[in-house]
Design an enzyme around this catalytic site. Sequence first.
Site, PDB file in Angstrom:
ATOM      1  CE  LYS A 107       3.497  11.531   5.990  1.00 46.69           C
ATOM      2  NZ  LYS A 107       4.415  10.665   4.968  1.00 46.69           N
TER       3      LYS A 107
HETATM    4  C1  LIG Z   1       3.889  10.120   3.989  1.00 48.84           C
HETATM    5  C2  LIG Z   1       4.831   9.914   2.546  1.00 48.84           C
HETATM    6  C3  LIG Z   1       4.233   9.261   1.709  1.00 48.84           C
HETATM    7  C4  LIG Z   1       2.788   8.934   1.353  1.00 48.84           C
HETATM    8  O1  LIG Z   1       2.202  10.130   1.360  1.00 48.84           O
HETATM    9  P1  LIG Z   1       0.505   9.976   1.445  1.00 48.84           P
HETATM   10  O2  LIG Z   1      -0.077  11.245   1.669  1.00 48.84           O
HETATM   11  O3  LIG Z   1       0.242   9.013   2.480  1.00 48.84           O
HETATM   12  O4  LIG Z   1      -0.172   9.228   0.273  1.00 48.84           O
HETATM   13  C5  LIG Z   1       5.296   9.247   0.400  1.00 48.84           C
HETATM   14  N1  LIG Z   1       6.543   9.458   0.808  1.00 48.84           N
HETATM   15  C6  LIG Z   1       6.821   9.856   1.750  1.00 48.84           C
HETATM   16  C7  LIG Z   1       8.426  10.015   2.033  1.00 48.84           C
HETATM   17  C8  LIG Z   1       6.228  10.170   2.956  1.00 48.84           C
HETATM   18  O5  LIG Z   1       6.503  10.247   3.924  1.00 48.84           O
END
Ligand SMILES: *Cc1c(COP(=O)(O)O)cnc(C)c1O
Length: 432
Positions: A107
């Site tokens: 993210k």
């Molecule tokens: C947010 C997140 C996900 C999921 O990602 P999406 O784009 O919402 O499908 C998977 N793994 C981690 C560690 C995350 O923080």
Amino acid sequence: MNFFSTNKQSVKASFREAVLNGQPPDKGLYFPEKIPVLSADFWRDFKRKTKEQIAFEVIKSYVGDEISEEILFEICSETVNFDFPLVKITENIATLELFYGATLAFKDIGARFMSRCLQYFSRETSEKTIVIVATSGDTGGAVANGFYNVDGVEVVILYPQGKVSRVQELQLTTLGENISAFEVKGTFDDCQTLAKTALADEDLKRKVFLTSANSINVARWLPQQFYYFYALQQWQDDKNAPVISVPSGNFGNICAGILAHVSGLPVAKFIAATNANDVIPRFLQSGKIETKSSVSTLSNAMDVGNPSNFVRILEIFDNDFLNLKEKLEAVSVSDETTARTMRDVFEQYNYILDPHGAVGFYGLQKHLEKNPAQKGFFLETAHPVKFDSVKNIVGTFGAIPKAVENLFSREKQSVEIEADYGDLKKILLEKI
Ligand SMILES: *Cc1c(COP(=O)(O)O)cnc(C)c1O
């Protein structure tokens, strides 16, 4: 490039408007009018291109002339200033490690890109910008870091008291400056309700430019394409495209990968690996979307009962169910299997998976058992040290990254609040 709403009831928006609005008024999601196809020039010296060049060339058609090329290149460089290694684990499974950013999760990429776009677009307004975000763990840290010390932007983070891991809490609460963390006596849903109430508060909106940094914003979604290209630069088998398994919750990450594929990136198949929140695996079997309330699992960043980005995936495939099923498989993985996978992979290959990566690994492994001629990789979406369960299941976090060691010596700064909008509003008004 213009963006239309997937609900088709709102007027089209430019990139700038889509970033500033976050969501179209009709509550659909912004979607690009035309998915760009990368040119032969792009592919000619693909493997020799730098990360910055790739990011810039992939994103520039979406941004158009709304940010000058020079500044867009700078934003791209700042977004991808860390490593994205593709690491082999077994003979046919590799992992794309996405945890070398500031908060050790993928993210970071979207949050960094978005923060810089927002800073650029709000430079001409005298109004103060407040970004409000509710988090169950990973989003808050990435957004806080992405916006840290960004001029003219205040960040307000709401997180549920006692429900995020120790590392996640320190990442949220130790920055200071323009970042304020609020520890809500309630659940993640309470935090989300507070944020949504603030975003809909007309009185507040007259006084300040209030926006959210959630994962549906195009400036968080689109840059997630970059690292799929970096993985293909490192992919050794030029004759066979990889199968890519993506641990999925809101489906933004996998949707970005599919978008990259439609732009020309060779991929044999995508696997959406979910935990017990299995709306999409069930959809691919039945053709019907039945949303449910989310259930708590080990891979808590994927505890999503109604994956918001899935409408974008449907849009990419023009709502053609058979085409979609050609390219996308989905699998639901229980907590028991997730934990067993973490233990097995550590014992057999000495590799420490976090619970989200473990879901991705297992989804890929199952697919390859049925398709032994193929090879692939999964996305390791966060570093294992972020999840307390790893220590209990595997017995160790492995080497602790420097960034985390530094966190432990810092002081948590947060304000406890009740899950009450009146209290929050008072605090927001003081920030103006
Ligand atoms: C947010 C997140 C996900 C999921 O990602 P999406 O784009 O919402 O499908 C998977 N793994 C981690 C560690 C995350 O923080």
